[in-house]
Design an enzyme around this catalytic site. Structure first.
Site, mmCIF file in Angstrom:
data_model
loop_
_atom_site.group_PDB
_atom_site.id
_atom_site.type_symbol
_atom_site.label_atom_id
_atom_site.label_comp_id
_atom_site.label_asym_id
_atom_site.label_seq_id
_atom_site.Cartn_x
_atom_site.Cartn_y
_atom_site.Cartn_z
ATOM 1 N N HIS A 127 42.363 31.734 45.099
ATOM 2 C CA HIS A 127 42.839 32.897 43.901
ATOM 3 C C HIS A 127 41.963 34.868 44.603
ATOM 4 O O HIS A 127 42.316 35.652 44.475
ATOM 5 C CB HIS A 127 42.317 33.010 42.944
ATOM 6 C CG HIS A 127 42.959 31.362 42.714
ATOM 7 N ND1 HIS A 127 41.234 30.464 41.362
ATOM 8 C CD2 HIS A 127 43.947 30.817 41.756
ATOM 9 C CE1 HIS A 127 42.654 29.652 41.370
ATOM 10 N NE2 HIS A 127 43.792 29.869 41.623
ATOM 11 N N CYS B 224 45.840 48.733 49.175
ATOM 12 C CA CYS B 224 46.588 49.444 48.657
ATOM 13 C C CYS B 224 47.377 48.953 48.631
ATOM 14 O O CYS B 224 48.398 48.049 49.719
ATOM 15 C CB CYS B 224 46.361 50.972 49.685
ATOM 16 S SG CYS B 224 47.821 52.108 49.574
ATOM 17 N N CYS C 226 45.000 54.866 47.140
ATOM 18 C CA CYS C 226 44.636 54.976 48.622
ATOM 19 C C CYS C 226 45.260 56.963 48.772
ATOM 20 O O CYS C 226 45.734 57.184 48.576
ATOM 21 C CB CYS C 226 45.478 53.875 48.909
ATOM 22 S SG CYS C 226 45.346 54.235 50.928
ATOM 23 N N CYS D 99 46.670 57.172 51.220
ATOM 24 C CA CYS D 99 48.142 57.605 51.061
ATOM 25 C C CYS D 99 48.857 57.963 50.239
ATOM 26 O O CYS D 99 50.231 57.854 49.832
ATOM 27 C CB CYS D 99 48.649 56.393 51.799
ATOM 28 S SG CYS D 99 49.227 55.067 50.948
ATOM 29 N N THR E 234 32.671 23.015 38.937
ATOM 30 C CA THR E 234 34.060 22.709 39.021
ATOM 31 C C THR E 234 34.413 21.599 38.032
ATOM 32 O O THR E 234 33.856 20.330 38.649
ATOM 33 C CB THR E 234 34.619 23.252 39.444
ATOM 34 O OG1 THR E 234 36.579 22.507 39.552
ATOM 35 C CG2 THR E 234 34.799 22.374 41.385
ATOM 36 N N SER E 235 35.132 21.558 37.079
ATOM 37 C CA SER E 235 35.833 20.173 36.485
ATOM 38 C C SER E 235 37.354 20.250 36.896
ATOM 39 O O SER E 235 37.612 18.633 37.034
ATOM 40 C CB SER E 235 35.917 20.502 34.446
ATOM 41 O OG SER E 235 36.684 21.464 35.090
ATOM 42 N N PRO F 86 26.964 20.274 35.346
ATOM 43 C CA PRO F 86 26.037 19.803 34.553
ATOM 44 C C PRO F 86 26.712 19.144 33.381
ATOM 45 O O PRO F 86 26.075 18.256 32.550
ATOM 46 C CB PRO F 86 26.504 21.502 33.817
ATOM 47 C CG PRO F 86 27.240 22.748 33.822
ATOM 48 C CD PRO F 86 27.185 21.596 35.234
HETATM 49 ZN ZN LIG Z 1 47.254 52.921 51.046
#
Ligand SMILES: [Zn+2]
Length: 250
Positions: free
Chosen positions: A120, A128, A149, A151, A189-190, A215
């Site tokens: 992810h 940017c 940014c 820019c 994680t499950s 857990p």
């Molecule tokens: Zn930029």
């Protein structure tokens, strides 16, 4: 629990290609609440309103003010816990090749792991939208929202919003690692959310041993995983590293 920790250490000592699959549970001990489930961020903040790419494109100011500021506050403060440093120790000992993670907090890299596939993306960086330039999230100046940014382009988290595709290259690399490994550690994680859920299945089908550290039991338990060590990730990893040091010294 100790006999299972010793068993895991022996399995890892005898492996040639161990990898790990991690999820939100591993970062809870670092103070990062999970997104899903009870007490999760998505109970407080509606992901369709604040974490969908269309919402961000429509109103970046709103998404920055609610979701991104909240996450930045949490992630800026978070430090790797013993589960993260245990995985980094495994890599240093030559016993862990790759981590596949569902997390966006970047704590595996802070702990010292060098090959981390982040399904992810990574919230520790902002990108940017115009020039693609990147800046660390902790360096972002929040006096102007949305932050921009030099820019003039708007910064967005370098992670995957709802409605965006998981980068195909990450998918390809994780499937490859899952099919090559002889041990997969599943931590925190499950593994019910795709595409992560698919990885233990791929590992298993290719003959790997799947060891869960969670857990509580998950849909993998007794079905896909060979065994589960019930406990907190940090405590279990400390135990495994201690046993492994004995084995590798011997
Ligand atoms: Zn930029």
């Amino acid at each position: 629990m100790q006999d299972l920790i010793e068993r895991a250490a022996r399995d890892i000592a005898g492996s040639t290609y161990a990898i790990a699959l991690t999820g939100a549970g591993i970062s809870v001990e670092s103070g990062i609440p999970p997104f899903r489930g009870k007490g999760g961020l998505w109970e407080k903040i509606d992901p369709m309103e604040f974490a969908h790419i269309d919402s961000f494109l429509r109103d970046p100011e709103k998404v920055w003010n609610v979701l991104i500021k909240e996450m930045k506050g949490v992630v800026d403060e978070a430090k790797p816990n013993d589960a993260h440093t245990g995985l980094a120790d495994l890599e240093r000992m030559g016993k862990l090749k790759t981590i596949i993670t569902q997390n966006v907090d970047g704590l595996h890299q802070v702990a010292g792991n060098t090959d981390v596939i982040e399904f992810h993306g990574n919230f520790a960086w902002q990108r940017c939208m115009d020039c693609g330039g990147k800046i660390e999230t902790s360096e972002i100046d929040l006096s102007e929202i949305p932050p921009r940014c030099a820019c003039g382009g708007i910064y967005r988290p370098d992670c995957v919003f709802f409605g965006e595709m998981i980068p195909p290259d990450y998918m390809r690399r994780s499937q490859q690692a899952a099919s090559l490994c002889d041990i997969m550690l599943v931590l925190g994680t499950s593994a019910v959310v795709q595409p992560a859920a698919y990885m233990p299945v791929v590992a298993k089908e290719n003959g790997a041993k799947v060891i869960e550290i969670n857990p509580e039991n998950t849909p993998l338990t007794g079905r896909i995983s060979d065994y589960i060590i019930l406990g907190r990730g940090g405590e279990v990893m400390n135990g495994i590293i201690a046993e492994l040091e004995k084995l590798l010294d011997a």
